[in-house]
Design an enzyme around this catalytic site. Structure first.
Site, PDB file in Angstrom:
ATOM      1  N   LYS A 174       0.979  -1.188   0.070  1.00  0.00           N
ATOM      2  CA  LYS A 174      -0.053   0.025  -0.175  1.00  0.00           C
ATOM      3  C   LYS A 174       0.947   1.262   0.054  1.00  0.00           C
ATOM      4  O   LYS A 174       2.048   1.238   0.245  1.00  0.00           O
ATOM      5  CB  LYS A 174      -0.927   0.052   1.067  1.00  0.00           C
ATOM      6  N   TYR A 207      16.670  29.209  10.519  1.00  0.00           N
ATOM      7  CA  TYR A 207      15.297  29.837  10.779  1.00  0.00           C
ATOM      8  C   TYR A 207      15.223  29.428  12.581  1.00  0.00           C
ATOM      9  O   TYR A 207      15.494  28.516  12.865  1.00  0.00           O
ATOM     10  CB  TYR A 207      14.326  29.419  10.286  1.00  0.00           C
TER      11      TYR A 207
HETATM   12  C1  LIG Z   1      -0.755  -1.947   6.508  1.00  0.00           C
HETATM   13  C2  LIG Z   1      -1.030  -3.194   6.926  1.00  0.00           C
HETATM   14  C3  LIG Z   1      -0.205  -4.357   7.338  1.00  0.00           C
HETATM   15  C4  LIG Z   1       1.124  -4.293   7.416  1.00  0.00           C
HETATM   16  O1  LIG Z   1       1.734  -3.790   8.541  1.00  0.00           O
HETATM   17  P1  LIG Z   1       3.266  -3.677   8.810  1.00  0.00           P
HETATM   18  O2  LIG Z   1       3.194  -3.062  10.341  1.00  0.00           O
HETATM   19  O3  LIG Z   1       3.706  -2.695   8.072  1.00  0.00           O
HETATM   20  O4  LIG Z   1       3.674  -4.924   8.603  1.00  0.00           O
HETATM   21  C5  LIG Z   1      -1.060  -5.751   7.469  1.00  0.00           C
HETATM   22  N1  LIG Z   1      -2.216  -5.718   7.582  1.00  0.00           N
HETATM   23  C6  LIG Z   1      -3.037  -4.682   7.229  1.00  0.00           C
HETATM   24  C7  LIG Z   1      -4.558  -4.823   7.380  1.00  0.00           C
HETATM   25  C8  LIG Z   1      -2.480  -3.402   7.005  1.00  0.00           C
HETATM   26  O5  LIG Z   1      -3.487  -2.311   6.910  1.00  0.00           O
END
Ligand SMILES: *Cc1c(COP(=O)(O)O)cnc(C)c1O
Length: 364
Positions: A35, A252
């Site tokens: 994702k 800054y």
């Molecule tokens: C993002 C996600 C994962 C992966 O999680 P990590 O902590 O990056 O391993 C697994 N399952 C779902 C439903 C997610 O949304």
């Protein structure tokens, strides 16, 4: 010459990290989570290194469709499912599997006319209280899904809120097991933290994300300790050097003031590149392979570092903001966030290069 910042993606490391998941979850299907454009690494870019995964999981329908147009043939799971019925024909046509986390989605499946029935992951709320159906509703929804022409296969799934804490995981595990009791379907529980911590709880299908990219899901165990290597290295160079006198301030807001004369390096990397503006004085940066300290506030296009310990540094010296030799988690900690956020936030103006060479590639 171009501005010297770029992000390097090491596909050999990604492949090795996937191997680490396999070693920890043998005889389990692995759905690599891609994702958010593969956690900021670029979906198209990382795809060749994930060929060995049993499937991919993400939540953007357009990206899932893109995977099919790139001729990805294995399974693809939509982690948030569908948002309206109009998406279902595409999901069926592209052979995507989908999460069902709400009764509304079951209703949409009941009325849909699809070209082929779907693989469904019924998501059960075991304590995260974000997505998922309640324990009390599981049996009724499973019954309806089994009657549904649009459904080919059912899986059961949950997501851990506190997989980094043993107690949190056990509670959720027990709640999930109770909700699934007697149901003869494959189960999917573990994210990266679940894969690392609890060999036996991952279920039949694991869903690692962050560990594939070589960062840690844990506050206290480093990426190295969990056996993964950084995939993304954000690189730049020193583009100017200033000689500070005692008491000079930098940047800054003058949030940094030198306590002795020293050299200051100006690095071509700022928050418009995705480097966190919240990074505090002392955040580690590598210059010529040595750890130095961030000095002064990160600005849009530049940041500044104390070069006291790197006398050899000059304009053009190599800088690593995170990645090889400097865990992204260490930088994230000093910015009050997690490695996930930094990896996902690299800005579009930063060019990427893929490195696929090296010893590891030969091994694999
Ligand atoms: C993002 C996600 C994962 C992966 O999680 P990590 O902590 O990056 O391993 C697994 N399952 C779902 C439903 C997610 O949304």
């Amino acid at each position: 010459m171009a501005r010297p910042i770029f992000a390097q993606v090491n596909l050999a490391a990604l492949r090795r990290n996937l191997g680490e998941v396999r070693a920890r979850a043998p005889e389990t299907q692995v759905f690599a989570v891609v994702k958010a454009d593969a956690y900021g690494h670029g979906l198209d870019r990382v795809l060749p290194a994930l060929a060995d995964a049993d499937g991919l999981a993400l939540l953007e329908l357009d990206a899932a469709v893109r995977l099919r147009t790139l001729h990805y043939t294995r399974r693809i799971l939509l982690l948030e499912g569908f948002f309206e019925e109009a998406e279902l024909p595409e999901i069926a046509g592209r052979r995507l599997a989908t999460v069902v986390h709400h009764e509304d989605q079951v209703r949409m499946l009941e009325t849909a006319q699809l070209s082929r029935p779907l693989e469904i992951f019924l998501k059960i709320n075991s304590g995260m209280n974000r997505l998922g159906v309640r324990h009390a509703d599981v049996a009724g929804l499973v019954e309806r899904l089994t009657q549904c022409d649009a459904v080919a296969t059912i899986r059961l799934m949950t997501h851990f809120a506190r997989a980094e804490e043993p107690e949190g995981l056990q509670e959720q595990r027990a709640a999930f097991d109770a909700a699934c009791a007697g149901l003869p379907y494959l189960r999917s529980l573990a994210n990266s933290a679940g894969v690392v911590r609890f060999r036996d709880v991952g279920g039949d299908i694991v869903r690692p994300g962050i560990m594939l990219y070589g960062a840690t899901p844990f506050p206290h165990d480093s990426a190295e300790q969990i056996g993964v290597q950084p995939v993304m290295t954000l690189r730049s160079e020193i583009i100017a050097i200033q000689d500070l006198a005692e008491g000079d301030s930098v940047g800054y807001g003058a949030t940094y003031r030198s306590t002795a004369p020293h050299r200051l390096g100006v690095v071509a990397c700022g928050y418009a590149d995705g480097y966190p503006r919240q990074a505090r004085n002392g955040t580690p940066v590598l210059v010529c392979g040595k750890r130095v300290r961030l000095a002064g506030r990160v600005s849009m296009d530049m940041l500044t570092v104390d070069l006291t310990d790197v006398p050899e540094a000059r304009v053009g010296s190599p800088v690593v903001l995170w990645g090889e030799g400097l865990p992204v988690d260490d930088v994230a900690y000093m910015a009050g966030t997690v490695g996930y956020e930094l990896l996902c936030a690299v800005a579009p103006r930063v060019p990427f290069v893929v490195s696929n060479l090296g010893r590891l590639d030969l091994e694999l």
